[in-house]
Structures are given as structure tokens and as C-alpha cells.
Design an enzyme around this catalytic site. Structure first.
Site, short mmCIF file in Angstrom:
data_model
loop_
_atom_site.label_atom_id
_atom_site.label_comp_id
_atom_site.label_asym_id
_atom_site.label_seq_id
_atom_site.Cartn_x
_atom_site.Cartn_y
_atom_site.Cartn_z
N SER A 1 33.10 9.53 40.79
CA SER A 1 33.82 10.37 41.74
C SER A 1 35.24 9.83 41.97
O SER A 1 36.03 9.78 41.03
CB SER A 1 33.01 10.49 43.03
N ASP B 1 28.15 20.54 40.59
CA ASP B 1 29.14 19.72 41.29
C ASP B 1 30.45 20.49 41.45
O ASP B 1 30.97 21.03 40.46
CB ASP B 1 29.38 18.45 40.47
N HIS C 1 26.39 16.34 42.47
CA HIS C 1 27.30 15.22 42.64
C HIS C 1 26.57 14.10 43.38
O HIS C 1 25.82 14.34 44.32
CB HIS C 1 28.50 15.68 43.47
#
Length: 317
Positions: free
Chosen positions: A163, A255, A285
Site C-alpha cells: 500500500s 481494491d 486490500h
């Protein structure tokens, strides 16, 4: 609900249903202090147990604003010269820490049979951009220099993170390509990274809410981070990504950031970089740190790490 339009794995659906029943507010509503506590609580509930390793040791390295906390993981007390993994955690540049990512780092070290150094870079909003990339670059250069504190002879780096840490993986790799460290980056491996302006992507609209990471949280993280979108150390794809080392990328099918990873993978492929790209369907995610709650994600993580291992094996020949 949007879920009907998309393939959602059974364990993912069960986890999302549980979160919906629990309720609670998003990080954009509770703020950064409570958000950090929430992430730790989520990790304690949803992440797999740590793999027992003979080496788990806290240390520090010099940074631009003082010592940077690090944690070294290794499957061996001593080892021959070889690569070291630099791990840069996620959490929107605002939340996340060494503890939240402890289990994942033990898994990476275990599966790759390599030392892993997790970097506890400074967080926004107390330390906005460019504190995070400054710290990550400083730590990577320090690790590359085989410092005595590490007790390992480093021949190359594998840089990875998820991320926001995926963004920092790309940014740090680019910095070390442009101005080489003591040893090269052998492989970079961003996990569902932020690589460009995510607000322009269809995946943000498709998965804006109901899939753990929300569009509102993403906008809030971006605001807290306070970066310059035109700066390649904030938005890697606005800069020169030439000469990028072999790359392994994974995204999650549900995501909001999915299309950013897709775009980055396609960009590297077009310029001739060696890329292994995984888009894991039906998963959300954050899955690499939700492996107790979403056990199907373990196989995805293993596939991703297997691709890193195979690239390293080929480079070593």
C-alpha cells in the site's frame, strides 16, 4: 450492494459481513491517533500468528531527523553474504508500525530464507511528506552498506512493502537507481501500491466503500500526507521509471487501488522492465496482514513470494 457485481471469495465475504455487523467508524472519522490503535486491534484479531525465528532484533540506523527504528528478522543466526529484504509497511503514511507488520515480516523471512529489515519510518500528519521517503531511502542505503550492527554482508537489496509501503518501495528503488547505494536493488516487489493518481481510476469508484479500504479513507490519508502530486517521490509514475530492476507486483481484485498497480505494471512492461504481475481475484486490500480472518490470502502471499524467490535464483546464476 456492489458485491453482487464482483466475485468475492467466501472467506472475504464472511470477514466483510463481520466488519459490517461490528460497525465502527473509519480512520477518516476518528483521526490518526485512534486510527493507529484500530489498526493494531485489527492486526491482533485478523492476522496470522508470527513464525518463530531465531533472530528478531530491534535496532536503529541514522536518519535525516534522528535514529530510525528498525527490526531485523532472520531464519539463521549467521549466514553467508547474500541479499537482504528491506520491508516498508503500509497504513496510508499515517498508521502502521513494526508491531502490526511483525507476523508478515516473519513470514517473508521464513519463505525467502533471507534477512528482513522492517523500517519504522516517520508518519504523517506529525511528519508529512517527504519524511517517509527520506527515512526509507536513508535506511535502505544504510542496510546496503553492510553496517556492523546488522551483522550480515549484504550483496543486494530486495525492497518490498504494501500500500503506502508499496509506494515507498517504488520511490526508494527509483532513488537507488538514480543514485546507486553500496549494493544494487536486485528486485523490487510492491504489494497493492499507490503509483499514480488513484482518484482517476475506475477501481476507486467500483470499490469506494464496503471493501475495507474506502475511498474516503484514501482521500483522508492523501490529505494527511501532504505531498506534492507532481513530485516523483510522491507519485512515482510522474517521474522517470527507466532502468527499474526486475519487479514483482501484486494487486487485489476488490481494491480501490487495484488500477494503480495495473497501470504501474503496464508502464514498466512497456519500457521493457522484467515484470511478474499478480492480480488476485475476489480479495481485498490489506489481505497480506489479514491471513487469520482471510486464510485464502496465504496462498496468494506464497505465490507472490515465490516469484521473488525465482527472480533472485535466476539473478544469482
Amino acid at each position: 450492494m456492489a458485491e453482487a457485481e464482483h466475485y468475492v471469495r467466501e472467506d472475504v465475504r464472511a470477514f466483510l459481513t463481520m466488519l459490517e455487523q461490528i460497525g465502527g467508524k473509519g480512520v477518516d472519522e476518528v483521526g490518526h491517533i485512534e486510527g493507529r490503535l484500530q489498526m493494531r486491534a485489527m492486526s491482533g484479531m485478523a492476522e496470522a500468528d508470527a513464525v518463530h525465528l531465531p533472530v528478531v532484533r530491534d535496532l536503529t540506523c541514522p536518519g535525516p531527523a534522528g535514529p530510525i527504528p528498525l527490526r531485523l528478522y532472520d531464519t539463521q543466526e549467521t549466514r553467508a553474504p547474500g541479499p537482504v529484504v528491506v520491508f516498508l509497511h503500509g497504513g496510508g503514511f499515517v498508521i502502521g508500525d513494526l508491531e502490526v507488520y511483525n507476523s508478515l515480516c516473519t513470514e517473508i523471512s521464513h519463505q525467502l530464507d533471507l534477512p528482513v529489515v522492517s523500517v519504522d519510518y516517520r508518519l504523517a500528519p506529525e511528519h508529512p511528506f517527504p519524511a517517509a521517503p527520506d527515512d526509507c531511502e536513508a535506511a535502505a542505503r544504510w542496510i546496503a552498506s553492510s553496517p556492523a550492527e546488522l551483522g550480515r554482508q549484504v550483496t543486494g537489496l530486495v525492497i518490498t512493502g504494501d500500500s503506502a509501503g508499496g509506494n515507498l518501495t517504488i520511490v526508494t528503488t527509483n532513488q537507488l537507481v538514480n543514485e546507486p547505494a553500496a549494493v544494487p536493488v536486485l528486485v523490487q516487489a510492491p504489494i497493492y501500491p499507490v503509483a499514480d493518481d488513484v482518484s482517476k481510476h475506475q477501481s476507486l469508484k467500483d470499490f469506494f466503500e464496503g471493501f475495507l479500504l474506502t475511498g474516503a479513507a484514501m482521500a483522508w490519508f492523501t490529505q494527511q500526507y501532504g505531498g506534492d502530486p507532481s513530485d516523483p517521490r510522491h507519485t512515482p509514475m510522474v517521474g522517470d521509471c527507466a532502468n527499474t530492476p526486475p519487479t514483482v507486483i501484486c494487486t487485489a481484485g476488490l481494491d480501490p487501488l487495484r488500477d494503480s498497480g495495473r497501470a504501474y505494471a503496464a508502464h514498466l512492461i512497456r519500457q521493457g522492465t522484467e515484470v511478474a504481475y499478480f492480480e488476485f481475484p475476489g480479495i481485498i486490500h490489506g489481505f497480506v496482514t489479514l491471513r487469520k480472518a482471510v486464510p485464502s490470502g496465504q496462498a496468494d502471499l506464497t505465490a507472490f513470494l515465490g516469484a521473488i524467490k525465482s527472480k533472485l535464483a535466476r539473478i544469482a546464476q
